[in-house]
Write an enzyme that holds these catalytic residues in place. Structure first.
Site, PDB file in Angstrom:
ATOM      1  N   THR A   7       0.842  -1.203   0.000  1.00 13.32           N
ATOM      2  CA  THR A   7       0.000   0.000   0.000  1.00 13.32           C
ATOM      3  C   THR A   7       0.868   1.239   0.000  1.00 13.32           C
ATOM      4  OG1 THR A   7      -1.814   1.166   1.114  1.00 13.32           O
ATOM      5  CG2 THR A   7      -0.188   0.149   2.541  1.00 13.32           C
ATOM      6  N   ASN A   9      -0.805   3.921   1.259  1.00 14.24           N
ATOM      7  CA  ASN A   9      -1.641   4.695   2.168  1.00 14.24           C
ATOM      8  C   ASN A   9      -1.111   4.577   3.611  1.00 14.24           C
ATOM      9  OD1 ASN A   9      -3.743   5.450   3.957  1.00 14.24           O
ATOM     10  ND2 ASN A   9      -5.289   5.034   2.393  1.00 14.24           N
ATOM     11  N   LYS A  12      -3.697   3.714   6.393  1.00 12.22           N
ATOM     12  CA  LYS A  12      -4.019   2.283   6.471  1.00 12.22           C
ATOM     13  C   LYS A  12      -2.905   1.545   7.194  1.00 12.22           C
ATOM     14  CE  LYS A  12      -6.695   1.173   2.337  1.00 12.22           C
ATOM     15  NZ  LYS A  12      -6.720   0.378   1.123  1.00 12.22           N
ATOM     16  N   GLU A  36      -5.274  -3.116 -11.805  1.00 10.94           N
ATOM     17  CA  GLU A  36      -6.541  -2.609 -11.248  1.00 10.94           C
ATOM     18  C   GLU A  36      -7.638  -2.968 -12.228  1.00 10.94           C
ATOM     19  OE1 GLU A  36      -7.178  -0.408  -8.594  1.00 10.94           O
ATOM     20  OE2 GLU A  36      -5.122  -0.089  -7.928  1.00 10.94           O
ATOM     21  N   ASP A  65      -8.389  -4.093  -0.183  1.00  9.00           N
ATOM     22  CA  ASP A  65      -9.230  -3.145  -0.891  1.00  9.00           C
ATOM     23  C   ASP A  65     -10.481  -2.891  -0.061  1.00  9.00           C
ATOM     24  OD1 ASP A  65      -8.749  -1.810  -3.378  1.00  9.00           O
ATOM     25  OD2 ASP A  65     -10.734  -2.491  -3.972  1.00  9.00           O
ATOM     26  N   SER A  66     -10.849  -1.630   0.070  1.00 10.16           N
ATOM     27  CA  SER A  66     -12.014  -1.287   0.889  1.00 10.16           C
ATOM     28  C   SER A  66     -13.006  -0.475   0.087  1.00 10.16           C
ATOM     29  CB  SER A  66     -11.583  -0.450   2.098  1.00 10.16           C
ATOM     30  OG  SER A  66     -10.663  -1.161   2.872  1.00 10.16           O
ATOM     31  N   PHE A 141      -9.253   9.174   7.963  1.00 10.91           N
ATOM     32  CA  PHE A 141      -8.938   9.507   6.574  1.00 10.91           C
ATOM     33  C   PHE A 141     -10.139   9.107   5.709  1.00 10.91           C
ATOM     34  CE2 PHE A 141      -8.084   5.326   4.619  1.00 10.91           C
ATOM     35  CZ  PHE A 141      -7.989   4.523   5.747  1.00 10.91           C
ATOM     36  N   LYS A 164     -11.173   2.978  16.594  1.00  9.90           N
ATOM     37  CA  LYS A 164     -11.616   2.639  15.238  1.00  9.90           C
ATOM     38  C   LYS A 164     -11.275   1.177  14.937  1.00  9.90           C
ATOM     39  CE  LYS A 164     -11.028   3.530  10.321  1.00  9.90           C
ATOM     40  NZ  LYS A 164     -10.362   4.209   9.223  1.00  9.90           N
TER      41      LYS A 164
END
Ligand code: IMP
Length: 190
Positions: A7, A9, A12, A36, A65-66, A141, A164
């Protein structure tokens, strides 16, 4: 044991490091461009991503993947969440939801865990909630500031990472992975 997380990110990665630490796994972020595909299925998307880098990254590695699935919008943006976040963002989602009574939504995560080049396991997690009427909180985020998990009156953007992780889609999926991996390692040791 070290586990690679594919990732770019950082948010994450921060969540995943905290999720896997109690199981004795340390997480290293790696970035390799993946295929992708366009699909309505997070599972299909994540599996293709994981398979597309099988000759480039040494297992064990994880791809995730979310998506945010809003019931009144027929599950939109779902697998297109990234594109929608980058284009219309949280403000655009709230505009689409103006005057909409049913604000229920689900956050979903699918992880593809490549344990060996020929062993790929999928793990899913979700959290149910609703779309807030305004953008609230700066702690998370993505869609966090407009998502209120069931049983809470705060958005995920107003909740810190620790809390979270207890309730989130990602938390649920990564705990399943960690438990699977822990028992897999026990069996391998025997
Ligand atoms: P991705 O493709 O899994 O990175 O995520 C799709 C979109 O959903 C991106 O715009 C992310 O910012 C957003 N997203 C993913 N996970 C979360 C989360 O835990 N909270 C809020 N937004 C998220």
């Amino acid at each position: 044991m070290e586990i690679k997380m594919v990732t770019q990110n950082r948010n994450k990665l921060r969540e995943i490091e905290k999720l896997l630490k109690p199981y004795g796994f340390s997480v290293v972020g790696v970035y390799v461009p993946t295929d992708e595909i366009q699909s309505n299925s997070l599972k299909e998307i994540v599996l293709r991503k994981a398979e597309s880098i099988i000759n480039m990254v040494k297992p064990i590695y994880l791809v995730e993947d979310s998506g945010l699935f809003i019931n009144a919008l027929n599950q939109f943006p779902g697998p297109y969440s990234n594109f929608i976040f980058e284009t219309i963002g949280n403000k655009g989602i709230l505009k689409l939801m103006r005057n909409v009574k049913d604000r229920t939504a689900i956050f979903r995560t699918v992880i593809a865990a490549v344990i060996l080049p020929n062993v790929i396991k999928l793990f899913e997690g979700e959290v149910k909630g609703s779309i807030s009427k305004e953008i609230r909180g700066e702690k998370g985020f993505g869609f966090d500031p407009i998502f209120i998990p069931d049983g809470w009156d705060k958005t995920l953007g107003e909740i810190g990472v620790e809390e979270k992780n207890i309730i989130s889609h990602r938390g649920n999926a990564f705990r399943k992975f960690a438990e699977y991996m822990s028992s897999y390692m026990k069996i391998a040791e025997e």
